[in-house]
Design a protein around this motif. Structure first.
Motif, PDB file in Angstrom:
ATOM      1  N   VAL A 382      51.092  35.309  19.786  1.00 64.32           N
ATOM      2  CA  VAL A 382      50.642  34.378  18.751  1.00 64.32           C
ATOM      3  C   VAL A 382      49.524  33.505  19.296  1.00 64.32           C
ATOM      4  O   VAL A 382      49.579  33.017  20.433  1.00 64.32           O
ATOM      5  N   ARG A 383      48.519  33.335  18.480  1.00 59.85           N
ATOM      6  CA  ARG A 383      47.427  32.407  18.772  1.00 59.85           C
ATOM      7  C   ARG A 383      47.437  31.317  17.708  1.00 59.85           C
ATOM      8  O   ARG A 383      47.448  31.602  16.512  1.00 59.85           O
ATOM      9  N   CYS A 384      47.417  30.072  18.179  1.00 58.79           N
ATOM     10  CA  CYS A 384      47.468  28.922  17.265  1.00 58.79           C
ATOM     11  C   CYS A 384      46.121  28.224  17.242  1.00 58.79           C
ATOM     12  O   CYS A 384      45.401  28.191  18.249  1.00 58.79           O
ATOM     13  N   SER A 385      45.815  27.653  16.137  1.00 62.59           N
ATOM     14  CA  SER A 385      44.542  26.942  16.001  1.00 62.59           C
ATOM     15  C   SER A 385      44.684  25.872  14.927  1.00 62.59           C
ATOM     16  O   SER A 385      45.610  25.892  14.108  1.00 62.59           O
ATOM     17  N   LEU A 386      43.720  24.932  14.944  1.00 60.75           N
ATOM     18  CA  LEU A 386      43.623  23.868  13.938  1.00 60.75           C
ATOM     19  C   LEU A 386      42.347  24.040  13.152  1.00 60.75           C
ATOM     20  O   LEU A 386      41.390  24.685  13.607  1.00 60.75           O
ATOM     21  N   ASP A 387      42.344  23.481  11.978  1.00 54.40           N
ATOM     22  CA  ASP A 387      41.121  23.507  11.176  1.00 54.40           C
ATOM     23  C   ASP A 387      40.021  22.725  11.895  1.00 54.40           C
ATOM     24  O   ASP A 387      40.274  21.763  12.625  1.00 54.40           O
ATOM     25  N   GLU A 388      38.798  23.128  11.666  1.00 52.56           N
ATOM     26  CA  GLU A 388      37.663  22.431  12.260  1.00 52.56           C
ATOM     27  C   GLU A 388      37.410  21.118  11.521  1.00 52.56           C
ATOM     28  O   GLU A 388      37.755  20.956  10.352  1.00 52.56           O
ATOM     29  N   GLY A 389      36.782  20.212  12.246  1.00 51.36           N
ATOM     30  CA  GLY A 389      36.404  18.942  11.642  1.00 51.36           C
ATOM     31  C   GLY A 389      37.475  17.886  11.688  1.00 51.36           C
ATOM     32  O   GLY A 389      37.340  16.851  11.018  1.00 51.36           O
ATOM     33  N   VAL A 390      38.526  18.108  12.425  1.00 55.28           N
ATOM     34  CA  VAL A 390      39.573  17.094  12.547  1.00 55.28           C
ATOM     35  C   VAL A 390      39.600  16.631  14.002  1.00 55.28           C
ATOM     36  O   VAL A 390      39.360  17.415  14.926  1.00 55.28           O
ATOM     37  N   PRO A 391      39.881  15.343  14.217  1.00 55.81           N
ATOM     38  CA  PRO A 391      39.875  14.809  15.594  1.00 55.81           C
ATOM     39  C   PRO A 391      41.178  15.098  16.336  1.00 55.81           C
ATOM     40  O   PRO A 391      41.760  14.218  16.959  1.00 55.81           O
ATOM     41  N   PHE A 392      41.641  16.350  16.247  1.00 54.18           N
ATOM     42  CA  PHE A 392      42.871  16.737  16.919  1.00 54.18           C
ATOM     43  C   PHE A 392      42.662  18.080  17.602  1.00 54.18           C
ATOM     44  O   PHE A 392      41.763  18.848  17.231  1.00 54.18           O
ATOM     45  N   ARG A 393      43.509  18.346  18.551  1.00 54.28           N
ATOM     46  CA  ARG A 393      43.469  19.641  19.237  1.00 54.28           C
ATOM     47  C   ARG A 393      44.890  20.035  19.625  1.00 54.28           C
ATOM     48  O   ARG A 393      45.795  19.194  19.662  1.00 54.28           O
ATOM     49  N   LEU A 394      45.026  21.326  19.905  1.00 51.58           N
ATOM     50  CA  LEU A 394      46.320  21.865  20.306  1.00 51.58           C
ATOM     51  C   LEU A 394      46.385  21.958  21.819  1.00 51.58           C
ATOM     52  O   LEU A 394      45.413  22.363  22.474  1.00 51.58           O
ATOM     53  N   ARG A 395      47.518  21.602  22.328  1.00 55.24           N
ATOM     54  CA  ARG A 395      47.732  21.709  23.770  1.00 55.24           C
ATOM     55  C   ARG A 395      49.034  22.474  23.996  1.00 55.24           C
ATOM     56  O   ARG A 395      50.085  22.089  23.491  1.00 55.24           O
ATOM     57  N   SER A 396      48.909  23.563  24.752  1.00 51.50           N
ATOM     58  CA  SER A 396      50.074  24.397  25.000  1.00 51.50           C
ATOM     59  C   SER A 396      51.045  23.662  25.904  1.00 51.50           C
ATOM     60  O   SER A 396      50.682  23.091  26.932  1.00 51.50           O
ATOM     61  N   SER A 397      52.270  23.682  25.478  1.00 50.22           N
ATOM     62  CA  SER A 397      53.300  23.025  26.252  1.00 50.22           C
ATOM     63  C   SER A 397      54.184  24.093  26.873  1.00 50.22           C
ATOM     64  O   SER A 397      53.794  25.264  26.993  1.00 50.22           O
TER      65      SER A 397
END
Length: 931
Positions: A382-397
């Protein structure tokens, strides 16, 4: 009791082992516990709070949750103790049917710290299941020709328990013709076989009854039994034979229901009934029996329920082919299920914030996600992502966990709410994806100061405004929210004309409306500059300011003020403005005569002045410049034109309504200054009732002062006269004879008379000059004669008594003063005197008293002071020639204030020959003068 104690001892050892494993794994951030199955609900699993090093208060404050895999929640966290306990009764055989080690996983989540701790709980087996045969009654068919040593596979027993509690051995009892052999399978399983020990004889025994027991290794051991009935048949030479010992099939998990997965075949060399082969499943699990179906005639294995790779990836079946003579053969079918990307990734939100402050630091954890795909291989990646243009990011835990963290600064004023979409895509073909939406509201921080709609405000306010008039309204907005966006207004400190600014204007704190607190005067204040501050309600408060320029607009509230001609005195007979100018009679048209100069305190159009000639003695002789105010001749002066021209000039401004003032000019047509002065003098004489205002005022003051002095002097004289009269009465009563014998020189001194007359004689001179007046005291006015002194034997009458006395004696004309001895206006006496003058204070005072007593009678010749008629008794001292004509009359040249009349004495103007007239005539003359 012994068996129960042994079971409890094994459970304690298992718990101890589980605690040791948990302590070891806690050091690596993972907790491991081990508990036996079938524990009641609420049973202790592990001390999570202690193993994680957390206090109970911290656990309650941070919000601890336990999440289990799957839909059933098997564990819970005790809120008071921090212990992990069972939430449901756990059956290992149900959960882990085909798994040797049964492990349940859960996560302990600290919402306050966005921390996840993985917990693994191993479910250990207990001997809660006895071995069980699929069929309790088994039937075997054997030909009587079967050779001893032949082996016949038997159905296996199934024990869901694991380890020592699983199936351990088989036991056979019931007949000596048969024995039991157990073969070990490739997977370590036990396969029972029935071994023929002795030849069968159908005629001896057609049936044999056997009992097969399966026993596990538990304590106590549990057994399962099956009854076997062996039927002895006639000879059947050939047994069925499978085409291969093991059939394998690899099918995708999405194969349709009803599909034939594999077809088995077996051949039998016999004919007839002994050659008819039938197929059957001999060893199959309950799960497999619900999925597959074998056709007994064709040997086709059909799928009756959908396959699911995630539930089972392989199946192993035991099949048997049996002919009509009850001979058989066995084979194995292995079905391998291949994974198909039929499962989309699953995103579960373990913990998430619903609100976040806009000043949160970068890297702040917003949500904790668990992502998994039940597929395997690439399909499960699985690859996870967020929509562009938001001040957030994903961090693998750790593991399959992801953290959603802030990637930069947040600004609530730009975006107040975020719907963060997390997308998970697997590696299958075609790929499958899923998404989860995180709703996050950004909390406001007071990071924006109020901003005015305009950096500079200006307003115009007409002067003479009403107090409390609205000037303008300032507006400031704050991009923050709530209390942080509540704006209040205030004025900065300042002064206007040495007065506080707050006494001129005020601002409404809530609306920003600026009000004038007083009426403005453009001539005093033309502009007010101030600063308005806007302050929000945050902590700390932020503020900004804007400048406000209040311009006072002029109104026409001031009339023009004429500077030239100069203003006349307020008490002048002619109101307005006055001035005198000279214009030659030879002046040509357009010659400048005068210029009216005026100013207006207003400004702009209200101060634009225009001049016009409103009134003139000769209307066509002069003209006035409309804007300059210059008075010029309009034509040649003519001889018939009056020498004195009066001009009234009206000065108007251009306000609405217009205000005006007048200026009066007197233009004298003359060729020289002397002629001008002559004209002015004649004009003043022609109008005696119109003197200059300043001269009239001073003249009135002078006359009033003189009148007051005169009255005061009369009162003083009256007081002295009464005093001397009192004294004379006393003296007369005691020594009247002695006083009559005293010489006249002891009573009268001519210096005293002259001093008295000199001090009382005065003259007021009034002139017609418009600038000067004189008040002069005269020292030279005197009369010629003194009244006669009464006889020495007659007492002097009191002042004011009716003079009932004899006829006054005629003056002695034989003796007179010489010209140098006569008292004059200058008061100088040259040469020798013909007699002795009073030379002491007593004589002087007596003389003054006698003069006062007979002041009115002296002019008529009726004095009772003795000494002869007309001599006031002085002839006895100074001789018969000392008459009243040598003494000045005190009433001469005295002006009465407010009148032009002068008090004179006709008797004082008579010469010596008229002095001898009769007393009656003199009395009539005196009365006439009084009139």
């Amino acid at each position: 009791m012994g068996a129960a104690e042994r079971r409890w001892s094994r459970r304690k050892r298992a718990l101890l082992w589980g605690v040791l494993m948990a302590a070891l794994d806690a050091a690596w951030g993972q907790l491991r516990y081990s508990v036996p199955e079938e524990l009641p609900k609420g049973s202790f699993v592990g001390d999570v709070a202690k193993d994680l090093g957390l206090e109970m208060l911290a656990l309650r404050d941070r919000g601890v949750r336990v999440l289990s895999e799957g839909r059933t929640k098997y564990f819970a966290l005790h809120g008071k103790t921090g212990h992990l306990v069972t939430a449901e009764r756990i059956d290992r055989e149900q959960l882990c049917e085909s798994v040797r080690q049964c492990v349940l996983r859960c996560e302990v989540i600290l919402d306050g710290e966005m921390q996840v701790y993985s917990v693994e709980v191993e479910i250990t087996d207990i001997n809660d299941n006895a071995p069980k045969f699929e069929e309790m009654e088994l039937e075997e068919r054997m030909s009587e020709s079967t050779a001893p040593g032949s082996r016949f596979p038997l159905v296996e027993a199934h024990d869901p328990d694991a380890g020592p509690n699983s199936l351990q051995r088989y036991e056979l009892s019931g007949d000596e013709h048969f024995s039991l052999a157990v073969q070990a399978g490739p997977g370590g399983d036990h396969r029972p076989e029935l071994v023929l020990e002795k030849a069968l004889d159908r005629e001896e025994a057609a049936f044999h009854e056997l009992v097969l027991r399966a026993r596990d290794g538990g304590e106590p051991a549990q057994t399962g039994t099956a009854r076997i009935r062996v039927t002895v048949l006639d000879a059947n030479d050939n047994a069925p034979v499978f085409s291969q010992e093991e059939y394998t099939a690899r099918v995708a998990e999405d194969v349709p229901v009803g599909s034939v997965l594999v077809t088995i075949t077996a051949s039998d060399a016999d004919e007839g009934l002994n050659g008819n082969v039938k197929y059957s499943l001999k060893k199959i699990t309950a799960k497999a029996s619900r999925v597959f179906e074998l056709d007994a005639e064709t040997g086709a294995l059909t799928l009756v329920r959908p396959l699911d790779f995630e539930e089972g990836d392989s199946y192993e079946l035991q099949v048997q082919a049996r002919d009509g003579g009850e001979l058989f053969d066995a084979a194995k079918i292995v079905i391998t299920v291949t994974d198909v990307n039929d499962n989309a990734p699953e995103i579960s939100v373990r913990s998430a914030l619903t609100e976040i402050s806009e000043d949160a630091q970068a890297g702040t954890v917003v949500a904790l996600l668990h992502v998994q795909d039940r597929d395997s291989g690439a399909n499960g990646q699985v690859r996870c992502s967020l929509d562009e243009g938001v001040p957030f990011r994903l961090r693998s835990s750790q593991g399959s966990y992801y953290s959603v963290v802030t990637a930069g600064e947040l600004d609530r004023e730009k975006v107040s709410e975020y719907n963060v979409t997390v997308r998970a895509v697997d590696g299958g073909s075609p790929a499958m994806q899923s998404s989860a939406v995180l709703a996050l509201r950004v909390l406001d921080v007071n990071d924006n100061a109020p901003v005015f709609a305009e950096p500079r405000y200006s307003a115009r306010l007409a002067e003479n405004n009403a107090a409390g008039a609205l000037v303008l309204t300032v507006r400031a907005s704050d991009e923050d929210w709530g209390q942080n966006a509540r704006v209040r207004y205030r004025l900065s400190e300042g002064r206007v004309r040495d007065a506080p600014l707050s006494s001129y204007v005020s601002v409404q704190a809530e609306t920003g409306a600026l009000y004038a607190l007083r009426s403005f005067d453009y001539e005093e204040v033309r502009e007010v500059r101030l600063w308005v501050w806007a302050e929000d309600g945050g902590l700390p408060a932020l503020s900004s300011n804007a400048s406000v320029v209040l311009e006072i607009v002029d109104e026409n509230d001031n009339a023009p003020q004429v500077l030239y001609p100069p203003a006349a005195a307020p008490s002048a007979a002619v109101s307005g403005w006055a001035g005198v100018e000279l214009a030659p009679r030879s002046a040509e048209p357009g010659a400048l005569v005068a210029k009216v100069v005026a100013v207006d305190a207003d400004a702009g159009q209200n101060a634009w002045l225009s001049y016009e000639l409103a009134k003139a003695t000769e209307p066509g002789l002069f003209r006035v410049g409309l804007h300059s105010g210059e008075v010029r001749t309009a034509r040649f002066p003519l001889a018939r034109d009056a020498a004195r021209q009066s001009l009234v000039v009206v000065v108007k401004d251009h306000g609405r309504p217009a205000l005006s003032a007048t200026a009066t000019l007197t233009v004298v047509l003359a060729e020289s200054v002397a002629e001008l002065l002559s004209e002015l003098g004649s004009a003043a004489a022609a109008v005696p009732g119109e003197p200059a205002a300043s001269l009239t005022r001073w003249l009135v003051l002078a006359v009033a002062a003189v009148s007051c002095l005169f009255l005061a002097f009369l009162l003083l004289l009256l007081a002295f006269r009464l005093r001397h009269w009192r004294r004379s009465q006393l003296l007369a009563a005691t020594s009247s004879s002695a006083l009559r014998g005293v010489p006249a020189s002891h009573f009268v001194g001519i210096d005293g008379v002259r001093a008295f007359l000199h001090s009382y004689s005065h003259e007021v001179s009034l002139t017609t000059d418009s600038r000067k007046s004189h008040l002069r005291l005269s020292s030279g006015s005197c009369c010629d004669t003194l009244p006669a002194r009464p006889p020495p034997d007659e007492p002097a009458p009191l002042l004011g008594e009716d003079p009932a006395v004899p006829t006054q004696a005629q003056p002695n004309t034989d003796w007179r003063f010489s010209q140098t001895q006569r008292p004059g206006t200058s008061g100088s006496q040259n040469g020798e005197e013909g007699g002795a003058w009073p030379n002491n204070q007593f004589d002087t005072e007596m003389l003054q008293a006698m003069i006062l007593a007979s002041a009115n009678e002296a002019a008529d010749g009726n004095s009772t002071l003795g000494g002869g008629t007309g001599t006031m008794g002085l002839s006895a001292r100074y001789g018969p020639q000392f008459t009243l004509q040598h003494v000045p009359d005190y009433r001469q040249n005295v002006y009465i204030p407010g009148s032009t009349a002068t008090l004179t004495n006709a008797a004082g103007k008579r010469d010596a020959k008229n002095a001898g007239a009769s007393g009656g005539n003199k009395k009539k003359s005196g009365k006439k003068e009084k009139k």
